[in-house]
Design an enzyme around this catalytic site. Sequence first.
Site, PDB file in Angstrom:
ATOM      1  N   LYS A   1     -11.445  31.780  20.553  1.00  0.00           N
ATOM      2  CA  LYS A   1     -11.444  32.389  21.890  1.00  0.00           C
ATOM      3  C   LYS A   1     -10.037  32.361  22.475  1.00  0.00           C
ATOM      4  O   LYS A   1      -9.163  31.635  21.988  1.00  0.00           O
ATOM      5  CB  LYS A   1     -12.421  31.647  22.808  1.00  0.00           C
TER       6      LYS A   1
ATOM      7  N   ARG B   1     -22.216  23.570  33.455  1.00  0.00           N
ATOM      8  CA  ARG B   1     -21.554  24.866  33.352  1.00  0.00           C
ATOM      9  C   ARG B   1     -22.583  25.973  33.140  1.00  0.00           C
ATOM     10  O   ARG B   1     -22.919  26.690  34.068  1.00  0.00           O
ATOM     11  CB  ARG B   1     -20.513  24.826  32.223  1.00  0.00           C
TER      12      ARG B   1
ATOM     13  N   TYR C   1      17.041  31.576  41.924  1.00  0.00           N
ATOM     14  CA  TYR C   1      16.486  31.884  43.239  1.00  0.00           C
ATOM     15  C   TYR C   1      16.425  30.624  44.095  1.00  0.00           C
ATOM     16  O   TYR C   1      15.985  29.565  43.651  1.00  0.00           O
ATOM     17  CB  TYR C   1      15.077  32.466  43.094  1.00  0.00           C
TER      18      TYR C   1
ATOM     19  N   MET D   1      11.303  35.667  36.495  1.00  0.00           N
ATOM     20  CA  MET D   1      10.229  36.411  35.842  1.00  0.00           C
ATOM     21  C   MET D   1      10.511  36.649  34.365  1.00  0.00           C
ATOM     22  O   MET D   1       9.604  36.556  33.528  1.00  0.00           O
ATOM     23  CB  MET D   1       9.999  37.745  36.546  1.00  0.00           C
TER      24      MET D   1
END
EC number: 5.1.1.1
Length: 376
Positions: free
Chosen positions: A40, A138, A270, A317
């Site tokens: 998965k 779950r 940044y 990014m």
Amino acid sequence: MITAVNRPAALHINLAAIKENTRQAKAHLKPGQKLFCVVKANAYGHGAARLAPVMEEAGADGFCVAMLDEGLELRRAQIVKPILVLGLQPAEEAALAAANDISLPVSSLDWLKKAEKVLRKEGLQLKIHLAIDSGMGRIGFSEDEDFKAVNEYLQGNDAFFVEGMFTHFASADSADASYFDYQVKRFKHMESLLTVKPKWIHVDNTAAILFDKDVASDIVRFGIGLYGLNPSSAPGSRDLEPAFALKPAMSFVSELTYVKQIHKGYGVGYGSTHIAEEDEWIGTVPVGYADGWIRKFQGFKVKVGDTYCPIVGRVCMDQFMVLLPKEVPAGTPVELISADPAAPNSLRRAADWLDTIHYEVACQFNDRLDRIYDNE
């Protein structure tokens, strides 16, 4: 998302390690047990369509995925062995699953009734696995009366083939076995209520096998261990020793695309979260949070050439910067993640830095990253 094959950044997946981990898991099974490889989330970020045939060659008897679309991807990759979806799917997709010989889990009578209408319309039979909530909280049946009603509904119902019954352990990776034992007891009770006998009963996951907690399961759902990672690796925890050695398969490599000297007082990134305390050499690496290399990696050390260097400034990014001990040329190799479990930049150490588990780190590396498969 486009895969950036023309930039110097890629995940390297060691196929020999995948084969060895699969073979070791297979060899550790009891006679008659089946090995279902869990692929998965794109095989935990490693590449499901590419790895499933490798696992099949190494002894996989079937595969587990999280959703129907992942199962369909395996069928398109020419995988013909059994595929079990572990997550609940819309009842409307029952016919699509049946047409592709993909098994689905069941957690309610209402779902069965809706799915039956779809299957009858198409003249199909669906293989199902009854999910039991033995303590995970779950999905799955947890109340006796609900499960008895489903058992009755399935009697003589040819729209469904009851292929399996399963549960999932919440703490098989813990040295304290008390809750594990509670879940086993609860599952066996639910099993005793079932008169429609499944082909397979399965409870064992990676941790149950690696830490010798096998519970007479027909199928072992082997997941994170396939990729060479210890499931007992929560931040700050003591790893339990696995029953056999695991070989990590993933490494993450790039290179410096730019190197410059900055002067004392100059800001990096940044928000200028790094200010040079003296003249410094800064290198830029073409990987960022858009690739899954998230901003919390600021301060983490990656290997530049032979030297571990800290990430300075906020991860951008598409790029991040490292503090170099001296001038080095652009093009110098950068190892973000090492396949050596003892390395300071192993997947486990990266997870510790992020205060998470290595499952999450591996899964967050997305399709923009090229995946190169080595040692075929």
